[in-house]
Design a protein around this motif. Structure first.
Motif, PDB file in Angstrom:
ATOM      1  N   SER A 142       0.840  -1.213   0.000  1.00  0.00           N
ATOM      2  CA  SER A 142       0.000   0.000   0.000  1.00  0.00           C
ATOM      3  C   SER A 142       0.864   1.247   0.000  1.00  0.00           C
ATOM      4  O   SER A 142       0.547   2.237  -0.641  1.00  0.00           O
ATOM      5  CB  SER A 142      -0.969   0.085   1.175  1.00  0.00           C
ATOM      6  OG  SER A 142      -0.905  -0.946   2.043  1.00  0.00           O
ATOM      7  N   MET A 143       1.963   1.174   0.739  1.00  0.00           N
ATOM      8  CA  MET A 143       2.774   2.374   0.914  1.00  0.00           C
ATOM      9  C   MET A 143       3.701   2.628  -0.267  1.00  0.00           C
ATOM     10  O   MET A 143       3.796   3.742  -0.760  1.00  0.00           O
ATOM     11  CB  MET A 143       3.602   2.200   2.194  1.00  0.00           C
ATOM     12  CG  MET A 143       4.380   3.409   2.612  1.00  0.00           C
ATOM     13  SD  MET A 143       5.096   3.181   4.244  1.00  0.00           S
ATOM     14  CE  MET A 143       5.604   1.481   4.201  1.00  0.00           C
ATOM     15  N   ARG A 144       4.416   1.574  -0.714  1.00  0.00           N
ATOM     16  CA  ARG A 144       5.483   1.790  -1.710  1.00  0.00           C
ATOM     17  C   ARG A 144       5.138   1.302  -3.108  1.00  0.00           C
ATOM     18  O   ARG A 144       5.807   1.667  -4.067  1.00  0.00           O
ATOM     19  CB  ARG A 144       6.776   1.126  -1.224  1.00  0.00           C
ATOM     20  CG  ARG A 144       7.454   1.896  -0.099  1.00  0.00           C
ATOM     21  CD  ARG A 144       8.764   1.261   0.316  1.00  0.00           C
ATOM     22  NE  ARG A 144       8.531   0.098   1.129  1.00  0.00           N
ATOM     23  CZ  ARG A 144       8.606   0.078   2.465  1.00  0.00           C
ATOM     24  NH1 ARG A 144       8.958   1.166   3.118  1.00  0.00           N
ATOM     25  NH2 ARG A 144       8.365  -1.021   3.137  1.00  0.00           N
ATOM     26  N   ARG A 147       1.204   3.536  -3.268  1.00  0.00           N
ATOM     27  CA  ARG A 147       1.341   4.881  -2.674  1.00  0.00           C
ATOM     28  C   ARG A 147       0.018   5.445  -2.163  1.00  0.00           C
ATOM     29  O   ARG A 147      -0.414   6.496  -2.611  1.00  0.00           O
ATOM     30  CB  ARG A 147       1.968   5.845  -3.679  1.00  0.00           C
ATOM     31  CG  ARG A 147       3.172   5.293  -4.430  1.00  0.00           C
ATOM     32  CD  ARG A 147       4.472   5.743  -3.854  1.00  0.00           C
ATOM     33  NE  ARG A 147       5.582   5.074  -4.542  1.00  0.00           N
ATOM     34  CZ  ARG A 147       6.777   4.889  -4.011  1.00  0.00           C
ATOM     35  NH1 ARG A 147       7.043   5.305  -2.808  1.00  0.00           N
ATOM     36  NH2 ARG A 147       7.731   4.276  -4.676  1.00  0.00           N
ATOM     37  N   VAL A 148      -0.605   4.740  -1.228  1.00  0.00           N
ATOM     38  CA  VAL A 148      -1.843   5.279  -0.642  1.00  0.00           C
ATOM     39  C   VAL A 148      -1.569   6.444   0.314  1.00  0.00           C
ATOM     40  O   VAL A 148      -2.490   7.146   0.708  1.00  0.00           O
ATOM     41  CB  VAL A 148      -2.665   4.203   0.107  1.00  0.00           C
ATOM     42  CG1 VAL A 148      -3.089   3.095  -0.828  1.00  0.00           C
ATOM     43  CG2 VAL A 148      -1.912   3.659   1.306  1.00  0.00           C
ATOM     44  N   GLY A 149      -0.294   6.618   0.671  1.00  0.00           N
ATOM     45  CA  GLY A 149       0.045   7.749   1.544  1.00  0.00           C
ATOM     46  C   GLY A 149      -0.669   7.660   2.877  1.00  0.00           C
ATOM     47  O   GLY A 149      -0.771   6.585   3.462  1.00  0.00           O
ATOM     48  N   ASP A 150      -1.179   8.804   3.354  1.00  0.00           N
ATOM     49  CA  ASP A 150      -1.802   8.788   4.684  1.00  0.00           C
ATOM     50  C   ASP A 150      -3.320   8.626   4.606  1.00  0.00           C
ATOM     51  O   ASP A 150      -4.016   8.887   5.591  1.00  0.00           O
ATOM     52  CB  ASP A 150      -1.427  10.055   5.474  1.00  0.00           C
ATOM     53  CG  ASP A 150      -2.088  11.294   4.897  1.00  0.00           C
ATOM     54  OD1 ASP A 150      -2.562  11.239   3.735  1.00  0.00           O
ATOM     55  OD2 ASP A 150      -2.150  12.314   5.609  1.00  0.00           O
TER      56      ASP A 150
ATOM     57  N   GLY B 374      10.068  -3.229  -1.321  1.00  0.00           N
ATOM     58  CA  GLY B 374      10.187  -2.026  -2.143  1.00  0.00           C
ATOM     59  C   GLY B 374      10.995  -0.894  -1.532  1.00  0.00           C
ATOM     60  O   GLY B 374      11.172   0.151  -2.158  1.00  0.00           O
ATOM     61  N   ALA B 375      11.516  -1.082  -0.322  1.00  0.00           N
ATOM     62  CA  ALA B 375      12.300   0.000   0.304  1.00  0.00           C
ATOM     63  C   ALA B 375      13.553   0.301  -0.522  1.00  0.00           C
ATOM     64  O   ALA B 375      14.009   1.442  -0.582  1.00  0.00           O
ATOM     65  CB  ALA B 375      12.679  -0.393   1.733  1.00  0.00           C
ATOM     66  N   CYS B 376      14.097  -0.722  -1.203  1.00  0.00           N
ATOM     67  CA  CYS B 376      15.317  -0.546  -2.001  1.00  0.00           C
ATOM     68  C   CYS B 376      15.082   0.407  -3.171  1.00  0.00           C
ATOM     69  O   CYS B 376      15.909   1.282  -3.432  1.00  0.00           O
ATOM     70  CB  CYS B 376      15.813  -1.897  -2.499  1.00  0.00           C
ATOM     71  SG  CYS B 376      14.521  -2.955  -3.192  1.00  0.00           S
TER      72      CYS B 376
END
Lengths: 246, 483
Positions: A142-144, A147-150, B374-376
C-alpha cells in the motif's frame, strides 16, 4: 457509477469479515456495490513466485470479469498493486496485445479501499465508531507499490472513540512477503518478531492494516505469544458502529 | 590469503546460521540504522531529489544505450592522454593482464584502492597465485584481509565487525603483514585508525604498482574518477610509478555534466554525506607528476549479457552506493555473507544472478531472498526497479526448470492455478475449507499445520478455515439466495 467489489481469493476464502465490511461500509455511504461471482484471484502469488505463465489466465479472467464496471474496489493494497503493476507486464510477456490493452484500460478504475473512499467518494469521516486503542501498520505494497500515503490514517483519525497509537518503525516490512514467508521462513519470522515487538510497545489492543496477508503473519506471531493483541482489517474498523461493533 | 565465496550454501541455509549470530545482528542493526538516518537527513535537505534521481537514471541509460561508441571514445581519449587500454572479456583475462603488467614493472607486490570489480574477478587470489602480494589499503578492506574474512557490504566491507573485534584482528594479524600494531592498542577508533595508518604508510611508500577500480569513467576526456573517504586511495593513485585501473564497462559516463549529476547523488546515498572527503580524477599520464605508467583494463565479465536483457539492463545503472543494503530489512538481519557472492543485499540478489547466470544453487535462491517490500527502490539514486527485477529473475529461474520432473513447489503452483482458473473450481476448494472449519468447531487459530506448511506454523499460529466464505454470505444476503 457501477461499483464492483474484488474481494480477493484470500479474503473470500479465509477472511469473510473483511469483504463483508466493505459491502456494509459502502452501502452505508449510499454506494451500491456488486460482487461479480465469476471473480477468483489476481494471480500475485503465482507471479511473485516466478510462475508467470500460470498467472496469465487469471489476468485474462480478471480483465473479463471487471470490464463492465466504473470502479473496482479492493480491500488489499497488495492485490491492487499486482493488478496495476504486474498485469500489463504479464499480458505483454504472453504476447497478447489485446489483453494488454484491456488491462491498461481497466487498471485506472481499480482502487484500493482507502483510495476509493478518499479520492472517489471524497469522504474521510465514514461515521465509524471503534472505542479501542489501535496501532496502524502501513503495508509495504500500500505504501510503496500503490502509494496510498496517509489516506488510511485520515480515515482512522476520523473514527469516533478510537485511540490511535503511532507504531515505531512503522514503514519497515513485517516480513510476510507472500511465499517468502515459507521459502525464507527464518528471515520472515525474524522480521515479524521485530514488528510484533513494536506493536506490543504501543500498548494497542488491535493492530490494523490494509492487507490481511500481512496481518495473518503479524497476528500469527502475536497469537503464538498469546500477546493479547488482535488484528483487524481497516475495512472492519471503518464498518464498525455503535450498533454493530467489530 | 582471503577466503572466496565459491561453494557457499544457498541463501535460506546461510541466513539461518547468520540469524543466530547475535554479535552480527547487533553490529549490523547498529550500523545500518546509523547510516540510514544519516542518508535520510541529507537527502531531505535536497528539494529536487526526485528530479535528480530521474536525471541520474537518464544519464546512465543514455550511456548504456550507446555503450559501444562511448567505450571507443573513452579508449581514444585515454590513449591520447598517454594511457594504455586493455580489454578483458572475463575475470580470468583481466587477472592475467594485471599479473603481466605487475611482473613487467618488476614488482612482487601491489597496493590496492578499494574496488568491487577486483573482488568480483578474484584479483587478489590470482595475484597471490602468481606470487604477488596484494595489500588492501581501505581501512575496512584491510580489516577483512587481515581477518582472513570476506567483505559483507559494498561500501563498508567490515560492517559485520565492531571495534573490539577490529582491535583483536589488528593485534593478532598486523605483525604478519608488516608493521605490527602497538601492544597497548585500545578499541578507541582514533587509536585503531592510527595503527592502520602507520601499518599502511610503509606499504604506500614502498609500492611500485597500485591497482584501483573506478567509480566513473568519462568518455569525452578519458578521465577516471575514484570517490573515497579515507585518502588511502589518493595515496595509491599518486605515489607508485605504475597505476592499473580495473573498470567494469558499465562505469562509463558520456560527459562531465553527467558526472555532476552523479556526484550530487552518490555521497548522499552511500555515506550520508553532502560530499565525500576525497574525489580523485586523472586523465592518462601527467609527465613528471604521479604515475608515469597508466593502464586501464576494461572488463565485461557478464555485463554485455545483462545489457542484452531488455528488462534487466537497468541493473547496470548501479553506482554501488549501498543505499539499498542499508535500508533492506533482510540484509539488516542476515548480513552480506548470507548472499554467498560479492554483491550482497537487494542489488546483489539482482546483479549476481544476472552476471553469473541462474544455473547455480546460490544464484537460483538469490532472487527469492527478498520480501519485495520495495524499500530498495525508494532509496536507489538511479531508480533501479529492484523488486520488479527480482520477480523477473524468479520467472527466469522457474522457466529454466520447466520441462524436467516437476518440483513439489511447481506442482503446488500448477494446482493452485488450476483451482483459481474458474470460480466454480475455487468454490469447490472453498467448500472443503469451510467443512474443515466447521469440523474444527470453536477453534479460530491453529498451532500446527501438516508439512510443508510447518514452515509457517513452526513459529506462527495460523487462522482456522472459516465456517462460511464471503461468496456464500453474499449469495445468502445479496444474490437472492442463488447458488
Amino acid at each position: 457509477m457501477k461499483v464492483a467489489l474484488f474481494a480477493t481469493c484470500f479474503n473470500d476464502t479465509m477472511w469473510l469479515g473483511t469483504p463483508r465490511a466493505v459491502v456494509t461500509l459502502l452501502e452505508r455511504l449510499g454506494c451500491a456495490v456488486e460482487f461479480p461471482t465469476a471473480q477468483t484471484c489476481c494471480g500475485q502469488m503465482l507471479t511473485n513466485t516466478g510462475y508467470a505463465d500460470e498467472a496469465v489466465p487469471l489476468v485474462r479472467s480478471f480483465a473479463r470479469v471487471f470490464e463492465p464496471y466504473d470502479a473496482i474496489v479492493v480491500p488489499s493494497g497488495s492485490c491492487t498493486g499486482s493488478v496495476r503493476q504486474q498485469h500489463a507486464w504479464l499480458a505483454r510477456r504472453a504476447g497478447d496485445p489485446g489483453l494488454e490493452k484491456a488491462v491498461t484500460d481497466l487498471t485506472p478504475r481499480v482502487y484500493e479501499l482507502s483510495e476509493f473512499l478518499v479520492d472517489v467518494l471524497g469522504v474521510t469521516d465514514v461515521g465509524a465508531y471503534f472505542p479501542h486503542r489501535v496501532t496502524y501498520h502501513p503495508t509495504c505494497h500500500s505504501m510503496r507499490m500503490i502509494r496510498v500515503g496517509d489516506r488510511p490514517l485520515q480515515l482512522l483519525r476520523a473514527v469516533r472513540g478510537i485511540d490511535l497509537a503511532p507504531l515505531p518503525l512503522a514503514e519497515e516490512c513485517c516480513g510476510f512477503g507472500g511465499t517468502f514467508a515459507m521459502k525464507n521462513a527464518d528471515v520472515s519470522v525474524a522480521m515479524g518478531a521485530d514488528k510484533a515487538r513494536h506493536v506490543r510497545e504501543t500498548g494497542a489492543e488491535v493492530v490494523v492494516a490494509g492487507d490481511n496477508s500481512c496481518l495473518a503473519h503479524i497476528g500469527g506471531l502475536l497469537e503464538r505469544q498469546r500477546a493479547g493483541v488482535r488484528t483487524l482489517h481497516l475495512a472492519e474498523v471503518l464498518a464498525s458502529t455503535e450498533e454493530s461493533r467489530a | 590469503m582471503s577466503r572466496t565465496f565459491v561453494g557457499m550454501p544457498k541463501f535460506p541455509i546461510a541466513a539461518h546460521t547468520a540469524l543466530a549470530d547475535t554479535q552480527l545482528r547487533r553490529n549490523l542493526g547498529h550500523a545500518t540504522a546509523t547510516i540510514r538516518a544519516k542518508r535520510a537527513a541529507v537527502v531531505a535537505e535536497v528539494d529536487d531529489w526526485e528530479e535528480r534521481r530521474v536525471r541520474g537514471a537518464e544519464a546512465k541509460d543514455r550511456a548504456l544505450a550507446n555503450l559501444d561508441t562511448y567505450l571507443l571514445e573513452l579508449e581514444a581519449r585515454l590513449v591520447e592522454a598517454g594511457a594504455t587500454v586493455h580489454w578483458a572479456r572475463d575475470g580470468a583475462e583481466a587477472n592475467a593482464i594485471v599479473v603481466d603488467l605487475t611482473r613487467a614493472a618488476d614488482a612482487d607486490e601491489v597496493v590496492k584502492v578499494k574496488s568491487m570489480a577486483t573482488v568480483e574477478i578474484g584479483l587478489n587470489e590470482a595475484l597471490e597465485a602468481a606470487g604477488i602480494r596484494a595489500w588492501e589499503t581501505d581501512l575496512a578492506e584491510l580489516i577483512v584481509q587481515l581477518g582472513d574474512d570476506l567483505p559483507s557490504h559494498i561500501l563498508v566491507p567490515a560492517i559485520h565487525r565492531n571495534r573490539s573485534e577490529v582491535r583483536e584482528i589488528f593485534l593478532r594479524e598486523m605483525a604478519g603483514a608488516g608493521r605490527p600494531a602497538p601492544d597497548d592498542l585500545s578499541d578507541d577508533p582514533a587509536r585503531l585508525a592510527e595503527a592502520a595508518r602507520l601499518h599502511l604508510r610503509e606499504k604506500f611508500l614502498r609500492a611500485k604498482v597500485a591497482v584501483s577500480g573506478a567509480n566513473f569513467a568519462i568518455a569525452e576526456t578519458g578521465t577516471l574518477v575514484v570517490v573515497e573517504s579515507e585518502g588511502n586511495g589518493r595515496m595509491c593513485l599518486t605515489l607508485p610509478d605504475t597505476l592499473i585501473s580495473v573498470v567494469g564497462i558499465e562505469k562509463l559516463l558520456p560527459t562531465w555534466d553527467d558526472l555532476a549529476v552523479m556526484m550530487q547523488l552518490l555521497p548522499r546515498s552511500s555515506t550520508g554525506e553532502r560530499m565525500n572527503p576525497y574525489t580523485s580524477m586523472w586523465t592518462g599520464v601527467t609527465p613528471g607528476d604521479g604515475p608515469q605508467h597508466v593502464h586501464v583494463v576494461l572488463v565485461d565479465n557478464g555485463r554485455t549479457d545483462v545489457l542484452a536483457d531488455v528488462e534487466g539492463r537497468q541493473a547496470l545503472r548501479c553506482i554501488r552506493c549501498s543505499a539499498c543494503l542499508n535500508v533492506c530489512p533482510v540484509y539488516e538481519r542476515v548480513g552480506g555473507h548470507a548472499y554467498g557472492s560479492v554483491y550482497p543485499g537487494p542489488i546483489g540478489a539482482v546483479l549476481g544472478p544476472m552476471l553469473r547466470g541462474t544455473q547455480g544453487e546460490v544464484e537460483k535462491a538469490l532472487p527469492y531472498a527478498s520480501s519485495l517490500c520495495g524499500a530498495c527502490f525508494d532509496v536507489c539514486p538511479v531508480r533501479i526497479e529492484i523488486p520488479e527485477l527480482l520477480v523477473h529473475l524468479r520467472t527466469r529461474v522457474v522457466d529454466e526448470s520447466r520441462g524436467g520432473f516437476p518440483s513439489a513447489e511447481g506442482l503446488a503452483m500448477k494446482m493452485t492455478a488450476l483451482t483459481l482458473a474458474t470460480s466454480g473450481r475455487l468454490e469447490k476448494a472453498q467448500n472443503a475449507a469451510t467443512l474443515t472449519g466447521r469440523l474444527l468447531g470453536s477453534h479460530t487459530t491453529l498451532g500446527c499445520l501438516p508439512w510443508p506448511l510447518t514452515s509457517w506454523s513452526n513459529a506462527r499460529d495460523a487462522p482456522a478455515p472459516p465456517k462460511q466464505t464471503f461468496r456464500q454470505w453474499w449469495r445468502a444476503t445479496h444474490d437472492g439466495g442463488r447458488p
